[in-house]
Motif scaffolding. Structure first.
Motif, mmCIF file in Angstrom:
data_model
loop_
_atom_site.group_PDB
_atom_site.id
_atom_site.type_symbol
_atom_site.label_atom_id
_atom_site.label_comp_id
_atom_site.label_asym_id
_atom_site.label_seq_id
_atom_site.Cartn_x
_atom_site.Cartn_y
_atom_site.Cartn_z
ATOM 1 N N LYS A 52 -12.355 2.519 -3.125
ATOM 2 C CA LYS A 52 -11.589 1.348 -2.715
ATOM 3 C C LYS A 52 -10.176 1.374 -3.298
ATOM 4 N N ILE A 53 -10.046 1.852 -4.547
ATOM 5 C CA ILE A 53 -8.725 1.956 -5.164
ATOM 6 C C ILE A 53 -7.841 2.892 -4.342
ATOM 7 N N LEU A 54 -8.406 4.023 -3.915
ATOM 8 C CA LEU A 54 -7.639 4.962 -3.085
ATOM 9 C C LEU A 54 -7.258 4.328 -1.748
ATOM 10 N N ALA A 55 -8.194 3.563 -1.166
ATOM 11 C CA ALA A 55 -7.910 2.906 0.116
ATOM 12 C C ALA A 55 -6.792 1.861 -0.040
ATOM 13 N N HIS A 56 -6.848 1.057 -1.108
ATOM 14 C CA HIS A 56 -5.771 0.090 -1.371
ATOM 15 C C HIS A 56 -4.440 0.817 -1.586
ATOM 16 N N PHE A 57 -4.492 1.909 -2.304
ATOM 17 C CA PHE A 57 -3.292 2.690 -2.602
ATOM 18 C C PHE A 57 -2.626 3.142 -1.303
ATOM 19 N N GLN A 58 -3.465 3.627 -0.369
ATOM 20 C CA GLN A 58 -2.945 4.071 0.922
ATOM 21 C C GLN A 58 -2.409 2.897 1.730
ATOM 22 N N GLN A 59 -3.097 1.768 1.710
ATOM 23 C CA GLN A 59 -2.649 0.588 2.449
ATOM 24 C C GLN A 59 -1.308 0.055 1.937
ATOM 25 N N HIS A 60 -0.997 0.335 0.680
ATOM 26 C CA HIS A 60 0.285 -0.098 0.111
ATOM 27 C C HIS A 60 1.377 0.963 0.263
ATOM 28 N N GLY A 61 1.131 1.921 1.145
ATOM 29 C CA GLY A 61 2.173 2.871 1.503
ATOM 30 C C GLY A 61 2.238 4.140 0.675
ATOM 31 N N HIS A 62 1.296 4.321 -0.252
ATOM 32 C CA HIS A 62 1.291 5.522 -1.085
ATOM 33 C C HIS A 62 0.281 6.545 -0.556
#
Length: 431
Positions: A52-62
């Motif tokens: 989930k941390i990786l998914a949030h990271f991607q959703q925030h443009g990273h």
């Protein structure tokens, strides 16, 4: 503050970060990675936070990178362990690596042409050709033993804390290898951040130190808390100590759904922030609604829905929901018949079962089926008496003495569920 870090903080998913991490994330699209060691052919719910941390990271443009540890998996991470785990043979390990690759691809966006599309890497690809002597000379000399011994994961094992055993040289090298992973990804994939659970802080900062000394570069660390239940007990295992797996062959979607549905009120309030992608306002509204009518368990139902859909998809969630309604008598005959074999047997685990020929199950009078054909009831007279008393159900539907089962009544084409009263069940398997 960076929006990604703000997201983690309001969700309760922030533990610590190195100075400068916030500034790095604000400065540019940043590439970060989290490692997953292949200790089994499936991840379990203990890995969901990292995903989930990786998914949030991607959703925030990273840009997220999921690292599957084909090399580190051969050694075993000592962090949080009191003893060394058994090492896997290479064939088993490679099989586990493939399984985890397939699983992770369901949760992150690896497709498209966006610059922040996710990547999947295997550290065995760059470790397999490095000799021990080369590693000792080029990597080992950059990190002192004193530095490695100061890490909590090592210190606890050497001190004998909480019944911990000593540590083999193999395990002792783990933080060096993980540190080298970070160095390799920094030099070859522009990775400037490693994330993980708070027990990984020592391993991650070994990587940042190696990057500083070996590449004269700057890299960063960010950790999330280790998840426990609100009462402090271990999260993610059944009472018998079994894992809840993300592979539906190992843990059925129904059982997975029930795990979240059975969360306490305190845990549900925390978990809905941790494990769903619902926004802050929606979660706060749900929490308030739940407090006004806790008996309706709205929070648990929404949590179970969101996580089950995320992991298994909408169709499997609908099946799990249907199975729950069947168990509590809120269903139709069509719902019952549509259950697949695995869910049906999970739902009625421990119920006596007998195989009989289809000709002895279908197209015959219910009294004969209940008695001499299945052996569920002792005699025809008992069967007749129970039917007259309106105590007999087939597939959760009340029947009378004229009922005869046919092909369309078979659950998944092979089962009939006989029932006397509320709790006395018997399964007929028609073959």
């Amino acid at each position: 503050m960076n929006s990604f870090i703000e997201e983690l903080k309001w969700r309760g998913l922030f533990a610590d970060m190195m100075p400068g991490t916030d500034e790095q994330l604000n400065k540019e699209m940043t590439t970060a990675y989290i490692g997953f060691d292949p200790t089994a052919d499936s991840l379990h719910i203990g890995s969901l936070i990292q995903i989930k941390i990786l998914a949030h990271f991607q959703q925030h443009g990273h840009k997220p990178i999921a690292l599957v540890g084909g090399a580190t998996g051969m050694i075993g991470d000592p962090s949080g362990k009191s003893s060394e785990r058994n090492l896997l043979d290479e064939e088993t390990l490679l099989h586990y690596v493939d399984c985890l690759k397939n699983q992770l691809s369901r949760f992150l966006d690896f497709s498209g042409s966006e610059p922040n599309k996710a990547e999947l890497v295997n550290n065995y690809d760059w470790m397999k050709n490095i000799s021990f002597l080369d590693f000792a000379k080029n990597v080992g000399k950059n990190i002192t033993v004193n530095y490695m011994m100061a890490k909590d994961s090592v210190k606890k094992r050497f001190s004998g804390e909480a019944g911990a055993e000593g540590m083999s040289f193999t395990e002792f090298t783990y933080q060096l290898i993980q540190g080298y992973d970070f160095l390799h990804l920094y030099q070859n994939n522009n990775v400037k951040l490693q994330m993980g659970g708070s027990d990984q802080w020592g391993n991650i900062t070994t990587g940042t130190e190696l990057i500083r000394r070996k590449a004269q570069g700057e890299a960063f660390a960010l950790t999330v808390p280790l998840i426990t239940k609100a009462d402090g007990s271990k999260f993610g295992k059944s009472e018998s100590g079994e894992n809840y797996w993300l592979d539906k062959k190992k843990t059925s979607p129904y059982k997975f759904y029930q795990f979240w549905l059975n969360a306490t009120d305190d845990d549900a309030e925390r978990f809905i922030k941790f494990y769903t992608f619902l926004g802050k306002e929606e979660i706060e509204n749900l929490v308030e609604e739940h407090k006004t009518a806790p008996n309706e368990r709205k929070l648990q139902k929404k949590l179970a829905e969101e996580v089950t859909v995320w992991v298994h998809g909408r169709e499997e969630y609908e099946k799990a929901l249907k199975a729950s309604e069947i168990l509590f008598g809120r269903s139709t005959a069509e719902d019952m018949v549509s259950l697949d074999e695995a869910t049906f047997l999970e739902l009625f685990d421990g119920v006596p079962q007998k195989e009989i020929a289809k000709s002895d199950a279908l197209g015959i009078n219910i009294i004969d089926l209940l008695s001499e054909k299945s052996g569920f009831l002792k005699s025809k007279s008992e069967a007749s008496r129970e039917i007259k008393g309106n105590a007999i159900s087939v597939n959760k539907q009340k029947v009378n003495d004229t009922f005869m089962a046919n092909e369309s009544d078979l659950i998944d084409g092979k089962f009939l569920l006989l029932q006397k009263g509320k709790k006395n069940y018997f399964i007929v398997k028609a073959i």
